[in-house]
Design a protein around this motif. Structure first.
Motif, PDB file in Angstrom:
ATOM      1  N   VAL A 167       0.826  -1.217   0.000  1.00 27.64           N
ATOM      2  CA  VAL A 167       0.000   0.000   0.000  1.00 27.64           C
ATOM      3  C   VAL A 167       0.862   1.270   0.000  1.00 27.64           C
ATOM      4  O   VAL A 167       0.520   2.280   0.612  1.00 27.64           O
ATOM      5  CB  VAL A 167      -1.011  -0.010   1.180  1.00 27.64           C
ATOM      6  CG1 VAL A 167      -2.125  -0.996   0.903  1.00 27.64           C
ATOM      7  CG2 VAL A 167      -0.314  -0.326   2.500  1.00 27.64           C
ATOM      8  N   VAL A 168       1.996   1.166  -0.681  1.00 30.62           N
ATOM      9  CA  VAL A 168       2.889   2.317  -0.849  1.00 30.62           C
ATOM     10  C   VAL A 168       3.001   2.575  -2.347  1.00 30.62           C
ATOM     11  O   VAL A 168       3.320   1.659  -3.103  1.00 30.62           O
ATOM     12  CB  VAL A 168       4.292   2.000  -0.287  1.00 30.62           C
ATOM     13  CG1 VAL A 168       5.226   3.198  -0.467  1.00 30.62           C
ATOM     14  CG2 VAL A 168       4.201   1.602   1.181  1.00 30.62           C
ATOM     15  N   TYR A 169       2.709   3.801  -2.760  1.00 29.83           N
ATOM     16  CA  TYR A 169       2.748   4.110  -4.182  1.00 29.83           C
ATOM     17  C   TYR A 169       3.631   5.275  -4.524  1.00 29.83           C
ATOM     18  O   TYR A 169       3.596   6.307  -3.871  1.00 29.83           O
ATOM     19  CB  TYR A 169       1.327   4.354  -4.727  1.00 29.83           C
ATOM     20  CG  TYR A 169       0.819   3.094  -5.329  1.00 29.83           C
ATOM     21  CD1 TYR A 169       1.184   2.754  -6.626  1.00 29.83           C
ATOM     22  CD2 TYR A 169       0.099   2.186  -4.566  1.00 29.83           C
ATOM     23  CE1 TYR A 169       0.802   1.542  -7.166  1.00 29.83           C
ATOM     24  CE2 TYR A 169      -0.292   0.982  -5.094  1.00 29.83           C
ATOM     25  CZ  TYR A 169       0.065   0.659  -6.403  1.00 29.83           C
ATOM     26  OH  TYR A 169      -0.297  -0.537  -6.926  1.00 29.83           O
ATOM     27  N   LYS A 170       4.411   5.092  -5.572  1.00 34.50           N
ATOM     28  CA  LYS A 170       5.278   6.158  -6.068  1.00 34.50           C
ATOM     29  C   LYS A 170       4.405   7.228  -6.708  1.00 34.50           C
ATOM     30  O   LYS A 170       3.455   6.896  -7.438  1.00 34.50           O
ATOM     31  CB  LYS A 170       6.196   5.561  -7.140  1.00 34.50           C
ATOM     32  CG  LYS A 170       7.656   5.853  -6.914  1.00 34.50           C
ATOM     33  CD  LYS A 170       8.494   5.223  -7.963  1.00 34.50           C
ATOM     34  CE  LYS A 170       9.323   6.360  -8.525  1.00 34.50           C
ATOM     35  NZ  LYS A 170      10.444   5.905  -9.299  1.00 34.50           N
ATOM     36  N   ILE A 171       4.690   8.491  -6.425  1.00 32.40           N
ATOM     37  CA  ILE A 171       3.863   9.578  -6.978  1.00 32.40           C
ATOM     38  C   ILE A 171       4.773  10.624  -7.621  1.00 32.40           C
ATOM     39  O   ILE A 171       5.967  10.716  -7.275  1.00 32.40           O
ATOM     40  CB  ILE A 171       3.004  10.254  -5.875  1.00 32.40           C
ATOM     41  CG1 ILE A 171       3.880  10.635  -4.666  1.00 32.40           C
ATOM     42  CG2 ILE A 171       1.840   9.378  -5.466  1.00 32.40           C
ATOM     43  CD1 ILE A 171       3.206  11.587  -3.719  1.00 32.40           C
ATOM     44  N   PRO A 172       4.247  11.429  -8.527  1.00 31.91           N
ATOM     45  CA  PRO A 172       5.059  12.472  -9.147  1.00 31.91           C
ATOM     46  C   PRO A 172       5.593  13.457  -8.102  1.00 31.91           C
ATOM     47  O   PRO A 172       4.935  13.713  -7.086  1.00 31.91           O
ATOM     48  CB  PRO A 172       4.087  13.180 -10.098  1.00 31.91           C
ATOM     49  CG  PRO A 172       2.946  12.237 -10.281  1.00 31.91           C
ATOM     50  CD  PRO A 172       2.877  11.390  -9.050  1.00 31.91           C
ATOM     51  N   GLU A 173       6.759  14.036  -8.399  1.00 32.61           N
ATOM     52  CA  GLU A 173       7.406  14.987  -7.484  1.00 32.61           C
ATOM     53  C   GLU A 173       6.521  16.201  -7.216  1.00 32.61           C
ATOM     54  O   GLU A 173       6.560  16.784  -6.147  1.00 32.61           O
ATOM     55  CB  GLU A 173       8.734  15.460  -8.082  1.00 32.61           C
ATOM     56  CG  GLU A 173       9.849  14.426  -8.045  1.00 32.61           C
ATOM     57  CD  GLU A 173      10.285  14.075  -6.624  1.00 32.61           C
ATOM     58  OE1 GLU A 173      10.284  14.973  -5.769  1.00 32.61           O
ATOM     59  OE2 GLU A 173      10.619  12.900  -6.384  1.00 32.61           O
ATOM     60  N   ASN A 174       5.728  16.582  -8.232  1.00 30.31           N
ATOM     61  CA  ASN A 174       4.963  17.835  -8.084  1.00 30.31           C
ATOM     62  C   ASN A 174       3.540  17.628  -7.557  1.00 30.31           C
ATOM     63  O   ASN A 174       2.759  18.569  -7.490  1.00 30.31           O
ATOM     64  CB  ASN A 174       4.914  18.584  -9.420  1.00 30.31           C
ATOM     65  CG  ASN A 174       4.266  17.745 -10.505  1.00 30.31           C
ATOM     66  OD1 ASN A 174       3.936  16.580 -10.271  1.00 30.31           O
ATOM     67  ND2 ASN A 174       4.068  18.328 -11.671  1.00 30.31           N
ATOM     68  N   LEU A 175       3.191  16.391  -7.184  1.00 26.49           N
ATOM     69  CA  LEU A 175       1.828  16.167  -6.680  1.00 26.49           C
ATOM     70  C   LEU A 175       1.700  16.816  -5.293  1.00 26.49           C
ATOM     71  O   LEU A 175       2.455  16.480  -4.371  1.00 26.49           O
ATOM     72  CB  LEU A 175       1.540  14.666  -6.595  1.00 26.49           C
ATOM     73  CG  LEU A 175       0.077  14.267  -6.454  1.00 26.49           C
ATOM     74  CD1 LEU A 175      -0.682  14.521  -7.767  1.00 26.49           C
ATOM     75  CD2 LEU A 175      -0.043  12.797  -6.071  1.00 26.49           C
TER      76      LEU A 175
END
Ligand SMILES: NC(=O)c1ccc[n+]([C@@H]2O[C@H](COP(=O)([O-])OP(=O)(O)OC[C@H]3O[C@@H](n4cnc5c(N)ncnc54)[C@H](OP(=O)(O)O)[C@@H]3O)[C@@H](O)[C@H]2O)c1
Length: 339
Positions: free
Chosen positions: A105-113
């Motif tokens: 339940v860990v997700y990589k997200i964009p730097e600018n989110l």
């Protein structure tokens, strides 16, 4: 590291204390996240009031969702690496500078989110996705009633129902929220403080019935909602916020009785259904389903189909104010607290 501990049940002003504690160590299937910000959820308010049976005893660290950078990966974690910016579900422990989370339940997200958007996706949007896509299975032209439509989950459910081309009725408790519901696309915004929502919906739909109701309040709104459903209709019950006014056993029993009494034969003969959802239970038995929901909402947000709304950003020094704001029922969208 610092962590905001719940030390006393009751008003937010006296409930929390920042304490220095050891950094947690991730197990082989976990990651340690350096937390940039954490989200607030209505369940946190219930826990602070001592009304949330699933919360650990005090002193404890609440928190279901965080955004930050991976500091340490457990030895079985392959799809993530140190330094990745992620959003994650934490089962408590999120109100801290470092928190552990299960790798699924860990997700990589964009730097600018933005941090508020990231944590809204982890809890409210994943919940709404599971409710609307898996349990209610929304279809085009379904008439859908969303309670607490200005809240975190309500905002997400509205966007998902509109994406599925449903006709959306949304309830809330103030003119400001009615305006917010309109900007979020709700076709029939209803202020239940001014008009009984059952009568207001009936006036619009006439003799036909609703197809789906999402109910986080519980008690009498479920009973009233059930009567509004048509054949093939289903009510998804996913909260009991109406229980937050009472700590007495009699008060709780009253709310439980207000749900009404149902028999499966009644569901069969009327062709209506009732569904309950508890995301924590789901995460325990089927973390892959929660992970699938998270992956889908991140993707839909990247495509611009979902647009999480952040209704308040607070520094850690104002955690008490952030909690009061969520409790006050004036908040719209997600509330986030940064370190
Ligand atoms: N089952 C699950 O796994 C799961 C997962 C996530 C969330 N939830 C539930 O989903 C609901 C929404 O959560 P959220 O974090 O997104 O909160 P939220 O909707 O942002 O805030 C709660 C809203 O509920 C409405 N409400 C109705 N009756 C209430 C009452 N008696 N006391 C307080 N608020 C009341 C209020 O809006 P109005 O005044 O406009 O009605 C309030 O703003 C909560 O009940 C939460 O426990 C369940």
């Amino acid at each position: 590291m610092r962590a905001a501990h719940l030390v006393k049940y009751g008003p937010s002003a006296t409930a929390f204390e920042i304490r220095d504690i050891e950094k947690p160590k991730p197990a082989p299937d976990q990651v340690l996240i350096q937390v940039e910000a954490f989200g607030l959820n209505f369940a946190d308010v219930m826990a602070r009031l001592g009304l949330y049976k699933g919360a650990p005893p005090i002193p404890t660290v609440l928190g279901y969702d965080v955004v930050g950078r991976i500091a340490v990966c457990g030895e079985n974690v392959e799809h993530l690496q140190e330094g990745d910016r992620v959003t994650a579900l934490t089962r408590f422990g999120g109100y801290a500078e470092y928190a552990v989370a299960e790798k699924e339940v860990v997700y990589k997200i964009p730097e600018n989110l933005p941090p508020g958007v990231a944590v809204a996706l982890a809890t409210q949007y994943s919940t709404a996705y599971f409710l609307s896509h898996h349990m209610a299975n929304l279809q085009e032209n379904d008439k859908v009633l969303i309670h607490a439509a200005a809240g975190g989950v309500g905002t997400a459910l509205t966007q998902m129902a509109l994406h599925k081309k449903c006709i959306v009725f949304g309830t809330c408790s103030s003119p400001e929220k009615i305006a917010y519901l309109r900007t979020n696309g709700v076709q029939y915004p209803l202020n239940y403080k001014q008009n009984d929502f059952g009568e207001a919906v009936r006036k619009i739909i006439g003799k036909s019935g609703l197809d789906v109701i999402f109910d986080p309040m519980g008690g009498k709104s479920v009973k009233k909602g059930y009567r509004l459903l048509g054949a093939g209709g289903r009510i998804v019950s996913y909260g009991v916020s109406s229980m937050n006014k009472t700590n007495s056993i009699f008060g709780k029993l009253r709310v439980l009785a207000q749900f009404g009494v149902y028999h499966p034969v009644q569901f069969l003969s009327q062709s209506k259904g009732m569904i309950g959802v508890n995301m924590l239970k789901l995460a325990e038995e089927h973390p892959e389903k929660v992970a699938g929901a998270m992956k889908s909402v991140i993707h839909l947000t990247e495509q611009g189909i979902l647009e999480p709304h952040v209704g308040g950003e607070y520094p850690i020094t104002e955690l008490a104010q952030a909690h009061s704001f969520l409790e006050s029922r004036k908040s719209m969208g997600k509330i986030v607290v940064g370190w």
